[in-house]
Design a protein around this motif. Sequence first.
Motif, PDB file in Angstrom:
ATOM      1  N   SER A  42       0.837  -1.211   0.000  1.00  0.00           N
ATOM      2  CA  SER A  42       0.000   0.000   0.000  1.00  0.00           C
ATOM      3  C   SER A  42       0.868   1.256   0.000  1.00  0.00           C
ATOM      4  O   SER A  42       0.540   2.245  -0.650  1.00  0.00           O
ATOM      5  CB  SER A  42      -0.953   0.016   1.200  1.00  0.00           C
ATOM      6  N   SER A  71      -0.454  -8.636   7.434  1.00  0.00           N
ATOM      7  CA  SER A  71      -1.302  -8.394   8.602  1.00  0.00           C
ATOM      8  C   SER A  71      -1.207  -9.643   9.467  1.00  0.00           C
ATOM      9  O   SER A  71      -1.150 -10.760   8.936  1.00  0.00           O
ATOM     10  CB  SER A  71      -2.751  -8.188   8.169  1.00  0.00           C
ATOM     11  N   SER A 100       0.896  -4.076  12.184  1.00  0.00           N
ATOM     12  CA  SER A 100       1.590  -5.309  11.809  1.00  0.00           C
ATOM     13  C   SER A 100       3.075  -5.058  11.520  1.00  0.00           C
ATOM     14  O   SER A 100       3.944  -5.785  12.019  1.00  0.00           O
ATOM     15  CB  SER A 100       0.910  -5.941  10.584  1.00  0.00           C
ATOM     16  N   ASP A 103       4.791  -3.845  14.844  1.00  0.00           N
ATOM     17  CA  ASP A 103       5.030  -4.956  15.779  1.00  0.00           C
ATOM     18  C   ASP A 103       6.174  -5.851  15.303  1.00  0.00           C
ATOM     19  O   ASP A 103       7.063  -6.206  16.071  1.00  0.00           O
ATOM     20  CB  ASP A 103       3.772  -5.832  15.907  1.00  0.00           C
TER      21      ASP A 103
HETATM   22  O1  NZQ Z   1       0.129  -4.400   3.933  1.00  0.00           O
HETATM   23  P1  NZQ Z   1      -0.221  -3.160   3.199  1.00  0.00           P
HETATM   24  O2  NZQ Z   1      -0.259  -3.336   1.731  1.00  0.00           O
HETATM   25  O3  NZQ Z   1       0.629  -1.988   3.621  1.00  0.00           O
HETATM   26  O4  NZQ Z   1      -1.757  -2.790   3.566  1.00  0.00           O
HETATM   27  C1  NZQ Z   1      -2.178  -2.520   4.892  1.00  0.00           C
HETATM   28  C2  NZQ Z   1      -2.963  -3.694   5.462  1.00  0.00           C
HETATM   29  O5  NZQ Z   1      -3.610  -4.425   4.450  1.00  0.00           O
HETATM   30  C3  NZQ Z   1      -3.191  -1.407   4.862  1.00  0.00           C
HETATM   31  N1  NZQ Z   1      -2.655  -0.056   4.976  1.00  0.00           N
HETATM   32  C4  NZQ Z   1      -1.809   0.411   5.921  1.00  0.00           C
HETATM   33  N2  NZQ Z   1      -1.600   1.731   5.753  1.00  0.00           N
HETATM   34  C5  NZQ Z   1      -2.338   2.100   4.669  1.00  0.00           C
HETATM   35  C6  NZQ Z   1      -2.998   0.969   4.172  1.00  0.00           C
HETATM   36  N3  NZQ Z   1      -3.785   1.005   3.074  1.00  0.00           N
HETATM   37  C7  NZQ Z   1      -3.930   2.193   2.461  1.00  0.00           C
HETATM   38  N4  NZQ Z   1      -3.349   3.333   2.898  1.00  0.00           N
HETATM   39  C8  NZQ Z   1      -2.552   3.323   4.001  1.00  0.00           C
HETATM   40  N5  NZQ Z   1      -2.023   4.475   4.458  1.00  0.00           N
HETATM   41  O6  NZQ Z   1      -3.986  -1.630   6.037  1.00  0.00           O
HETATM   42  C9  NZQ Z   1      -4.064  -3.031   6.260  1.00  0.00           C
HETATM   43  C10 NZQ Z   1      -3.981  -3.309   7.735  1.00  0.00           C
HETATM   44  O7  NZQ Z   1      -2.700  -3.031   8.254  1.00  0.00           O
HETATM   45  P2  NZQ Z   1      -2.223  -3.711   9.614  1.00  0.00           P
HETATM   46  O8  NZQ Z   1      -0.946  -3.095  10.003  1.00  0.00           O
HETATM   47  O9  NZQ Z   1      -2.284  -5.187   9.510  1.00  0.00           O
HETATM   48  O10 NZQ Z   1      -3.422  -3.282  10.608  1.00  0.00           O
HETATM   49  P3  NZQ Z   1      -3.421  -2.806  12.079  1.00  0.00           P
HETATM   50  O11 NZQ Z   1      -2.774  -1.474  12.218  1.00  0.00           O
HETATM   51  O12 NZQ Z   1      -4.810  -2.959  12.546  1.00  0.00           O
HETATM   52  O13 NZQ Z   1      -2.484  -3.873  12.849  1.00  0.00           O
HETATM   53  C11 NZQ Z   1      -2.959  -5.140  13.200  1.00  0.00           C
HETATM   54  C12 NZQ Z   1      -1.920  -5.917  13.964  1.00  0.00           C
HETATM   55  O14 NZQ Z   1      -1.556  -5.245  15.191  1.00  0.00           O
HETATM   56  C13 NZQ Z   1      -1.731  -6.142  16.304  1.00  0.00           C
HETATM   57  C14 NZQ Z   1      -2.877  -7.016  15.835  1.00  0.00           C
HETATM   58  O15 NZQ Z   1      -3.004  -8.181  16.602  1.00  0.00           O
HETATM   59  C15 NZQ Z   1      -2.475  -7.282  14.391  1.00  0.00           C
HETATM   60  O16 NZQ Z   1      -1.499  -8.271  14.316  1.00  0.00           O
HETATM   61  N6  NZQ Z   1      -1.934  -5.381  17.536  1.00  0.00           N
HETATM   62  C16 NZQ Z   1      -0.864  -4.798  18.111  1.00  0.00           C
HETATM   63  C17 NZQ Z   1      -0.957  -4.104  19.296  1.00  0.00           C
HETATM   64  C18 NZQ Z   1       0.198  -3.530  19.994  1.00  0.00           C
HETATM   65  N7  NZQ Z   1       1.407  -3.873  19.631  1.00  0.00           N
HETATM   66  O17 NZQ Z   1       0.041  -2.738  20.915  1.00  0.00           O
HETATM   67  C19 NZQ Z   1      -2.233  -3.903  19.966  1.00  0.00           C
HETATM   68  C20 NZQ Z   1      -3.418  -4.410  19.244  1.00  0.00           C
HETATM   69  O18 NZQ Z   1      -4.326  -4.874  20.214  1.00  0.00           O
HETATM   70  C21 NZQ Z   1      -3.187  -5.479  18.242  1.00  0.00           C
HETATM   71  O19 NZQ Z   1      -3.244  -6.758  18.838  1.00  0.00           O
END
Ligand code: NZQ
Length: 385
Positions: A42, A71, A100, A103
């Motif tokens: 992305s 993710s 993701s 982390d």
């Molecule tokens: O992978 P890409 O192609 O970059 O796409 C991402 C992904 O598909 C997309 N994306 C990110 N920025 C974008 C965008 N699309 C368009 N424009 C942008 N600017 O968004 C999708 C989701 O990204 P991801 O990082 O997976 O989502 P999220 O931020 O919700 O993170 C989820 C992960 O974090 C963990 C979760 O368990 C999961 O593994 N957590 C981490 C925590 C912590 N360390 O404190 C706390 C939470 O409770 C959570 O458990």
Amino acid sequence: MNNFTYQYPVKVCFGDGIAKTAIASELVKYGRNVLLAYGGGSVKRVGIYDEVMSVLKASGKNVTEFSGIMSNPTYEKVQEGAALAKENEIDFILAVGGGSVIDCCKIVSAQAKLSEDIWDLEYGKGGQPKEFIPMGAVVTAFGTGAEMNNGAVITNEEKKQKSPLWGAFYDFAVLDVGYTMTMPMKQVISGAFDTLSHCMETYLGSPRETNLSDEINEAVMRNVIKNMRASLQKPDDRLARSELVWAAAMAENGILKLGKVTDFQCHMLEHQLGAYTDCNHGQGLAVLHPVLYRHMMPDANKQFARLAVEVWGIDPSGKTEEELANAFINALSAFIKEAGLPTTLTEMGIADTDLEAIAKSTIRTGGCAKKLTDDELLSILKECI
Ligand code: NZQ
Ligand code: ZN
């Protein structure tokens, strides 16, 4: 309040359109060899990659790319990053993405400095890593607040366990609201619901009498609900987005947790659901929360009743604590529907999975108002179908 010591190591650069300047001024503090980490592409599609790369080049950095972080990042991906970091004598990691990517890099930074396997160290020996490659986070998807803490949720596919590992804090986090404006609306909403969940999971911990942390928390929850509604009405509302980005960081920067033992039982259950199904984190939480909360009655009634009044604006007059607790869960369920989040596992396309194994392997938390058995967790999951 419980006793506490508070010190925070993450420098936050927050604003709209500030990323280039903020990254450039931070990068000068670190060595030449930079690992640029990002997700599935992305950042390339929306132009963030080009902008960050131009800053790295202008700063004279020697860049190694670590791409394709998925993710729900896997332990295998962590090992790939650590090997790259070692091989290229990386001085600094720049993580550009959502929870993701952020982390995954926390553990890469630790594993690259260790001669032993970090999972064995933390889960086998109860140890913690002590040395890290310094890191900066550029948040492109908000919600998890992962940029503010040193916990990383990693899926160990071999062990069928999605569990926290403890790594490093980021030296700095760049929260550029503009970078989040390209997030798909579904991710905006599931990310914001994750923030609301972090607030609730913190609030519902012990002690169960309100303290200052809880009262600040109530304000953050009201703000998230208000700005989720504003974003649903007007997806390009930058003011609403900026509030949501900061709320996500606020929920995980330790302030709301001071003097509390947090709950996070719903998260532990959702993480195992993720280990078995690779589901979206915020969506999984949306399905689980109301069902789990009904099972936490009457033990959590006092806190549920306070949430009804202070966060959901329910008039307490003439209502018992139990009625208010029910009203809170009803309001939460209605909001989940209003936000277009899923309300069943079937809706998420994951009804056919090993619920028994998920229930059994779920970590039980000390701060939860109710000690849940395997059988009760299984009932909760079955009610979510
Ligand atoms: O992978 P890409 O192609 O970059 O796409 C991402 C992904 O598909 C997309 N994306 C990110 N920025 C974008 C965008 N699309 C368009 N424009 C942008 N600017 O968004 C999708 C989701 O990204 P991801 O990082 O997976 O989502 P999220 O931020 O919700 O993170 C989820 C992960 O974090 C963990 C979760 O368990 C999961 O593994 N957590 C981490 C925590 C912590 N360390 O404190 C706390 C939470 O409770 C959570 O458990
Ligand atoms: Zn979460």
